[in-house]
Every structure is written in structure tokens, then in C-alpha cells.
Design a protein around this motif. Structure first.
Motif, PDB file in Angstrom:
ATOM      1  N   UNK A 150       0.834  -1.192   0.000  1.00 36.63           N
ATOM      2  CA  UNK A 150       0.000   0.000   0.000  1.00 36.63           C
ATOM      3  C   UNK A 150       0.870   1.243   0.000  1.00 36.63           C
ATOM      4  N   UNK A 151       0.732   2.076  -1.026  1.00 36.62           N
ATOM      5  CA  UNK A 151       1.548   3.278  -1.177  1.00 36.62           C
ATOM      6  C   UNK A 151       0.654   4.493  -0.987  1.00 36.62           C
ATOM      7  N   UNK A 197      -3.390  -4.184   2.832  1.00 39.71           N
ATOM      8  CA  UNK A 197      -1.943  -4.124   2.630  1.00 39.71           C
ATOM      9  C   UNK A 197      -1.171  -4.983   3.632  1.00 39.71           C
ATOM     10  N   UNK A 198      -0.089  -5.587   3.142  1.00 39.29           N
ATOM     11  CA  UNK A 198       0.887  -6.278   3.991  1.00 39.29           C
ATOM     12  C   UNK A 198       2.047  -5.352   4.352  1.00 39.29           C
ATOM     13  N   UNK A 199       2.244  -4.326   3.542  1.00 37.03           N
ATOM     14  CA  UNK A 199       3.238  -3.279   3.794  1.00 37.03           C
ATOM     15  C   UNK A 199       2.585  -1.957   3.428  1.00 37.03           C
ATOM     16  N   UNK A 200       2.679  -0.974   4.306  1.00 36.33           N
ATOM     17  CA  UNK A 200       2.163   0.369   4.023  1.00 36.33           C
ATOM     18  C   UNK A 200       3.328   1.340   4.109  1.00 36.33           C
ATOM     19  N   UNK A 201       3.527   2.125   3.038  1.00 37.09           N
ATOM     20  CA  UNK A 201       4.647   3.050   2.998  1.00 37.09           C
ATOM     21  C   UNK A 201       4.154   4.435   2.621  1.00 37.09           C
ATOM     22  N   UNK A 202       4.685   5.460   3.284  1.00 37.38           N
ATOM     23  CA  UNK A 202       4.182   6.823   3.165  1.00 37.38           C
ATOM     24  C   UNK A 202       5.125   7.683   2.321  1.00 37.38           C
ATOM     25  N   UNK A 203       4.558   8.318   1.288  1.00 36.93           N
ATOM     26  CA  UNK A 203       5.342   9.171   0.381  1.00 36.93           C
ATOM     27  C   UNK A 203       4.510  10.381  -0.025  1.00 36.93           C
ATOM     28  N   UNK A 204       4.030  11.107   0.971  1.00 35.27           N
ATOM     29  CA  UNK A 204       3.188  12.272   0.716  1.00 35.27           C
ATOM     30  C   UNK A 204       3.685  13.450   1.549  1.00 35.27           C
ATOM     31  N   UNK A 205       3.315  14.664   1.177  1.00 35.34           N
ATOM     32  CA  UNK A 205       3.760  15.830   1.942  1.00 35.34           C
ATOM     33  C   UNK A 205       3.033  15.929   3.273  1.00 35.34           C
ATOM     34  N   UNK A 206       3.610  16.704   4.175  1.00 37.42           N
ATOM     35  CA  UNK A 206       2.964  16.983   5.454  1.00 37.42           C
ATOM     36  C   UNK A 206       2.216  18.303   5.338  1.00 37.42           C
TER      37      UNK A 206
END
Length: 320
Positions: A150-151, A197-206
Motif C-alpha cells: 500500500x503506497x 496491505x501487507x506493507x504500508x509506505x508513506x510518500x506524501x507531503x505533510x
């Protein structure tokens, strides 16, 4: 034209930072506190900054300021509305981390998914000799092939992470911050990704929409007990909720390269998790491969030169 770099040490000193081609005075400081910033930029035409906070009050003390050249992609430390009101251009550096951040992200994923830290520590403690056979199985080992990634965020970094995931045989799901509805996009609903998701990774602005987008309620919805990876921004996750989620088994592991306060104070909730085999904290270095830092430095000067030539690039527009 006077250029002031407020936090030169935030870019590796081994990196070649060429000087702009136009006539200028260059002043740099290793580090600058928020209370020192106003005085140091008082007579600057251009300010180079990475993580120093530049708010409206600080800007009011810099009447000559024309450009804030951010030596990073994120601009949450800059009051963009105040810059817009003053007519100050803000530029940032883009796409320089397209390899380094995804590689670091997967280094963390592999380390947790295959219990590398736990096995290294066990070997160091003599467990292999105690096993009396060629191997031992004290910690879980899981393949990534066939699992679901999960991205959160579909920018350059999110897309690059997704490409690596697909190459490893993972099913990739994209989502945005909770509450976003966009029927024309390829995003899955936020809550659905938490469930699948088995893996969740964060790639977004704050920003106001993403701050604490994952807290205790969201962690409890992660039914597949995924790994939670944050190489994006501190503050995207409620950090006080991570330890309890690990303890309760809502997630099977967590790895962070960022924290809401950097460096984290000694009483930060992550400091109590450092001995856990299912938790990894690295010191905001996912972006910092030698190749990426050099690309950042080159683009930073390109941005400054483009602005002075009358053709500014990589301008940051305040959110409406």
C-alpha cells in the motif's frame, strides 16, 4: 546580490556546491536556530534554507529578500502564504531522491520482513552456537513476492517505490490521505488499503490534510498486521500510537526515517522502542546517498541562477 545559506551542514560537506555564475556575496552558516534566522537574513537578497523555520515574522525582518531557495523538496517549514503576499519566490529541489528514498524504503522493508536485525543480534549473542544445528528459526521470515504493498502518495517517489514492488512480485495499491474523494483517480479508498496491505509506505507531503493521517484508530484497522514504513515526513503518523500498536500486534513491524521533531528528544516515544527487533529508526538519511546529494546541490544552484536570469523554475505555489 547577497546570498545567505542558513544551514550549510544540512547538505554533506563532501558535496561540491558550485557558486552561482553571477556577481554575488555568499555567506553561509553551519546551522541556524529559529531565533537567529531573522538577523542573519536581514540584508539578504536570496536565502538558501533546508530545515530552518521561516515564518511571517522572520520574513518581515528581510526587506530585500526576493528568493527563498529551499535545499530540499518539502516546504512545510516555510510560510508560503506570507511569501506570496510579499512577492517572494520560493523554489524547491525536485526528483533528486528518485533512487535513494525508494532504495532506503525497501532496505527497511527487507530488514523487517526477513527479521535481519533480530537474526544479527541473535548471532551476536551466541544463539547459533546454542542451536546445535546449521540454522535456527527464532524470528519470522516472509517473502515479499505475492504480498500487497500500500503506497500513500503517487508522486515520483511513490511511483518509484511501486515499480520496485511490482518487480519483486508485489501487488501495488495506491491511496491518498483519508477523506479524499476523486472518482476519476486510480486511488483505492484509504480505509480499504489499510485493510488489504501487507506493507504500508508513506510518500506524501505533510500538511493540514495529512498530519496524523495514521493514528491509533487507523492502526487498529490494519487487519493484515502490515509493516508500517515512513520515509516521508515526521508527523504523518501519530508517533505515540506506534509502540502500543506493535505491542498489541496491530502491525508486525515499523520503520521510520523521520520524526515530528528532529532530532527526537530523549523522551520521544520512539526512544523506548529502539531495542525491539520489529522497530527500526534511521536519522533522516533516506535522501542522503552521495549521488542524490550532489544532484540536489546542482539543482539548487540551477534554481538560483534561473531566478536571477528572470526565468524562475521549480516555484512552489501555496495551497489555496
Amino acid at each position: 546580490m547577497k546570498i545567505v545559506f542558513l544551514d550549510r551542514d544540512s547538505v554533506s560537506l563532501e558535496t561540491l556546491l558550485r557558486k552561482p555564475v553571477f556577481a554575488h556575496e555568499w555567506v553561509q552558516y553551519p546551522r541556524t536556530s529559529s531565533t537567529e534566522a531573522a538577523e542573519r537574513i536581514a540584508d539578504a537578497d536570496i536565502v538558501v534554507v533546508n530545515k530552518v523555520k521561516i515564518d511571517a515574522e522572520t520574513l518581515s525582518k528581510a526587506p530585500r529578500l526576493k528568493l527563498l531557495a529551499v535545499a530540499a523538496t518539502g516546504t512545510d517549514n516555510i510560510d508560503l502564504q506570507a511569501c506570496q503576499q510579499r512577492g517572494i519566490v520560493v523554489s524547491n529541489v525536485r526528483n533528486y531522491a528518485v533512487h535513494t528514498v525508494p532504495e532506503h524504503t525497501f532496505a527497511l522493508i527487507f530488514a523487517l520482513r526477513r527479521s535481519l536485525c533480530a537474526y544479527r543480534d541473535a548471532v551476536k549473542a551466541g544463539r547459533w552456537q546454542e542451536a546445535a544445528q546449521f540454522c535456527f528459526f527464532d524470528h519470522p521470515i516472509r517473502d515479499l513476492a505475492g504480498s500487497t504493498l500500500g503506497v500513500i502518495g503517487d508522486g515520483v517517489l511513490g511511483q518509484s517505490v511501486a515499480s520496485i514492488g511490482r518487480a519483486l512480485g508485489m501487488r501495488v495499491l495506491f491511496t491518498a490521505h483519508k477523506g479524499r474523494t476523486d472518482p476519476t483517480s486510480f486511488y483505492m479508498p484509504f480505509e480499504e488499503v489499510l485493510h488489504q496491505a501487507d506493507v504500508i509506505t508513506l510518500h506524501c507531503p505533510l500538511n493540514d490534510h495529512t498530519r496524523h493521517m495514521i493514528g491509533s484508530d487507523e492502526l487498529k484497522q490494519m487487519t493484515r498486521k502490515p509493516l508500517l514504513i515512513n520515509t516521508g515526513r515526521g508527523g504523518l503518523v501519530d508517533e505515540s500510537a506506534v509502540g502500543p500498536a506493535l505491542q498489541a500486534g496491530h502491525i508486525s513491524g515499523a520503520a521510520f526515517d523521520v520524526t515530528s521533531v528532529e532530532p527526537p528528544p530523549s523522551d520521544h516515544p520512539f526512544m523506548t522502542l529502539l531495542d525491539r527487533p520489529d522497530f527500526i529508526l534511521t536519522p533522516h538519511v533516506a535522501w542522503a546517498s552521495a549521488e542524490a546529494i550532489q544532484a540536489l546541490a546542482d539543482q539548487l544552484i540551477d534554481n538560483i541562477e534561473a531566478f536571477v536570469s528572470g526565468q524562475p523554475v521549480n516555484q512552489v505555489i501555496p495551497r489555496p
